[in-house]
Design a protein around this motif. Structure first.
Motif, short mmCIF file in Angstrom:
data_model
loop_
_atom_site.label_atom_id
_atom_site.label_comp_id
_atom_site.label_asym_id
_atom_site.label_seq_id
_atom_site.Cartn_x
_atom_site.Cartn_y
_atom_site.Cartn_z
N THR A 266 29.30 60.98 75.21
CA THR A 266 28.95 59.63 75.81
C THR A 266 30.55 59.20 76.46
O THR A 266 31.38 59.86 76.33
CB THR A 266 28.86 58.51 74.78
OG1 THR A 266 29.77 58.42 73.80
CG2 THR A 266 27.57 58.81 73.80
N PRO A 267 30.13 58.47 77.47
CA PRO A 267 31.30 58.14 78.27
C PRO A 267 32.81 57.46 77.27
O PRO A 267 33.70 57.72 77.65
CB PRO A 267 30.97 56.80 78.89
CG PRO A 267 29.47 56.90 79.05
CD PRO A 267 28.86 57.66 77.88
N MET A 268 32.30 56.70 76.38
CA MET A 268 33.32 56.23 75.45
C MET A 268 34.18 57.36 74.92
O MET A 268 35.53 57.42 75.09
CB MET A 268 32.74 55.29 74.12
CG MET A 268 33.78 54.67 73.59
SD MET A 268 33.25 53.56 72.00
CE MET A 268 32.75 54.97 70.92
N SER B 101 38.66 61.35 74.57
CA SER B 101 39.13 62.71 74.71
C SER B 101 40.28 62.98 75.79
O SER B 101 41.32 63.69 75.64
CB SER B 101 38.23 63.72 75.00
OG SER B 101 37.56 63.59 76.28
N GLN B 102 39.96 62.13 77.01
CA GLN B 102 41.03 62.13 78.21
C GLN B 102 42.35 61.34 77.87
O GLN B 102 43.61 61.94 77.95
CB GLN B 102 40.50 61.24 79.24
CG GLN B 102 39.25 62.13 80.04
CD GLN B 102 40.11 63.39 80.71
OE1 GLN B 102 40.84 63.39 81.52
NE2 GLN B 102 39.31 64.63 80.38
N LEU B 103 42.10 60.37 76.83
CA LEU B 103 43.25 59.73 76.31
C LEU B 103 44.30 60.62 75.45
O LEU B 103 45.63 60.82 75.53
CB LEU B 103 42.99 58.48 75.66
CG LEU B 103 44.09 57.69 74.96
CD1 LEU B 103 44.87 56.96 76.04
CD2 LEU B 103 43.60 56.40 74.20
N SER B 104 43.37 61.62 74.48
CA SER B 104 44.00 62.43 73.74
C SER B 104 44.84 63.47 74.55
O SER B 104 45.82 63.74 74.12
CB SER B 104 43.05 62.91 72.73
OG SER B 104 42.83 62.08 71.75
N LEU C 196 34.52 60.18 88.39
CA LEU C 196 35.06 59.42 89.28
C LEU C 196 36.24 58.49 88.83
O LEU C 196 37.19 58.39 89.47
CB LEU C 196 34.02 58.43 90.13
CG LEU C 196 33.19 59.49 91.21
CD1 LEU C 196 32.06 58.33 91.71
CD2 LEU C 196 33.95 59.98 92.25
N LEU C 197 35.80 57.90 87.57
CA LEU C 197 36.68 56.89 87.06
C LEU C 197 37.99 57.69 86.60
O LEU C 197 39.25 57.23 86.63
CB LEU C 197 36.03 56.13 85.88
CG LEU C 197 35.24 55.06 86.31
CD1 LEU C 197 34.43 54.59 85.05
CD2 LEU C 197 35.91 54.01 86.91
N VAL C 198 37.83 58.97 85.97
CA VAL C 198 39.04 59.54 85.17
C VAL C 198 39.70 60.27 86.46
O VAL C 198 40.79 60.38 86.51
CB VAL C 198 38.35 60.74 84.28
CG1 VAL C 198 39.62 61.55 84.13
CG2 VAL C 198 37.78 60.26 83.17
#
Length: 323
Positions: free
Chosen positions: A61-63, A68-71, A147-149
């Motif tokens: 899911t997006p959250m 995972s990107q933060l990690s 797009l956001l990432v």
């Protein structure tokens, strides 16, 4: 000879000397072991979180994609500073060349800037999920995630591309000793023999803008979220929404608070010792805290971890049975 020395000092080709975190400690060997353990914990904790998110379909899911990107960012963040610091302590070397210093500066600025915007994207995601649940799949589809990432990484790199070249082209004709454990902009700027007041003002404005945009998005999102939570009839729904958001807010306060101190408070509030402690907090401790905050306080992640551990246990038992 004098001319060549002057030229070397002004072209920035001589090595810098990182005084380091360990030089301030009475027990450097013990502190080195502690930092090494924290480094391993950060890498393993964030790696496990990423693997859980990508292996469990319930977490697609997006959250959890943003988590995972933060990690990933946290793993990169601690890897920019900790390995160099540990190797210098073990090898007894504290030098860093100008190109290495510039690269380290660019990477931590880019990664740090990207994290600010990623935290804003995560706040927006929670806003849509809680305040507009019926339109969530439309506003937060797979294309929007990417797009956001991508936008977070591009905007983060602007900080690194702007500040690094300007900082590293200043003449450094004072002591080459950086009173820090990595090449952070304020610490490097103290070595310059030219007037840096205009640049420091521009850097302050740049950092205000880099923080202002994410903080505005985050505060606006959470203002609407709190209003929505307050209007919820179900106590269970309120509790679930608040638990999800409180984890994210804890990370925002930890990270942005340290950034405000480093780049926005006047120099009278700073000292080399304080700066190193604050920098150690957000470059070394925060990456190990984030996976704990998002896993221990998150039922979905703990369930995914139990599932994986059960599968491993069953696999081990089947191997023993076959043998």
């Amino acid at each position: 000879m004098a001319n060549s020395t002057w030229a070397a000092n002004h072209t920035g080709q001589l090595d810098f000397i990182l005084m380091g975190l360990f030089s301030q400690s009475k027990h450097p060997a013990l502190l080195c072991v502690v930092v090494f353990v924290i480094f391993l914990m950060a890498l393993s904790g964030n790696s496990i979180l990423i693997l859980l998110i990508y292996s469990d379909t319930h977490l697609h899911t997006p959250m959890y994609f943003f988590i995972s990107q933060l990690s990933l960012i946290d793993m990169m963040y601690i890897s920019v500073t900790a390995p160099k610091m540990l190797m210098d302590q073990i090898m007894g070397v504290s030098k860093i060349s100008a190109p290495e210093c510039g690269m380290q500066m660019f990477l931590y600025l880019t990664i740090g800037g990207s994290e600010y915007f990623l935290l804003a994207a995560m706040a927006y995601d929670r806003y849509v999920a809680i305040c507009h649940p019926l339109h969530y799949s439309m506003f937060m589809n797979h294309k929007v995630w990417l797009l956001l990432v991508s936008g977070c990484w591009i905007l983060g790199s602007v900080d690194g591309l702007m500040l690094t070249p300007i900082t590293m082209t200043f003449p450094f004709c004072r002591s080459r000793e950086i009173h820090h454990f990595f090449c952070e902009v304020p610490a490097v700027m103290k070595l310059s023999c030219s007037d840096t007041s205009l640049y420091e003002t521009l850097m302050y404005l740049c950092c205000v803008l880099m923080l202002l945009i994410p903080v505005t998005v985050i505060s606006s999102s959470y203002s609407f979220i709190l209003l929505t939570i307050h209007r919820m009839n179900s106590a269970e729904a309120r509790k679930k929404a608040f638990a999800t958001c409180s984890s994210h807010m804890a990370v925002v306060i930890l990270f942005c608070g340290a950034a405000v101190y480093t780049y926005m408070l006047p120099s009278s509030y700073h000292s080399p010792e304080k700066d190193m402690v604050v920098s150690a907090f957000y470059t070394i401790l925060t990456p190990v805290l984030n996976p704990l905050i998002y896993s221990l306080r998150n039922k979905d992640v703990t369930e995914a971890l139990k599932k994986v551990l059960n599968e491993v246990s069953v696999f081990q038992k089947s191997k023993i049975f076959l043998h």
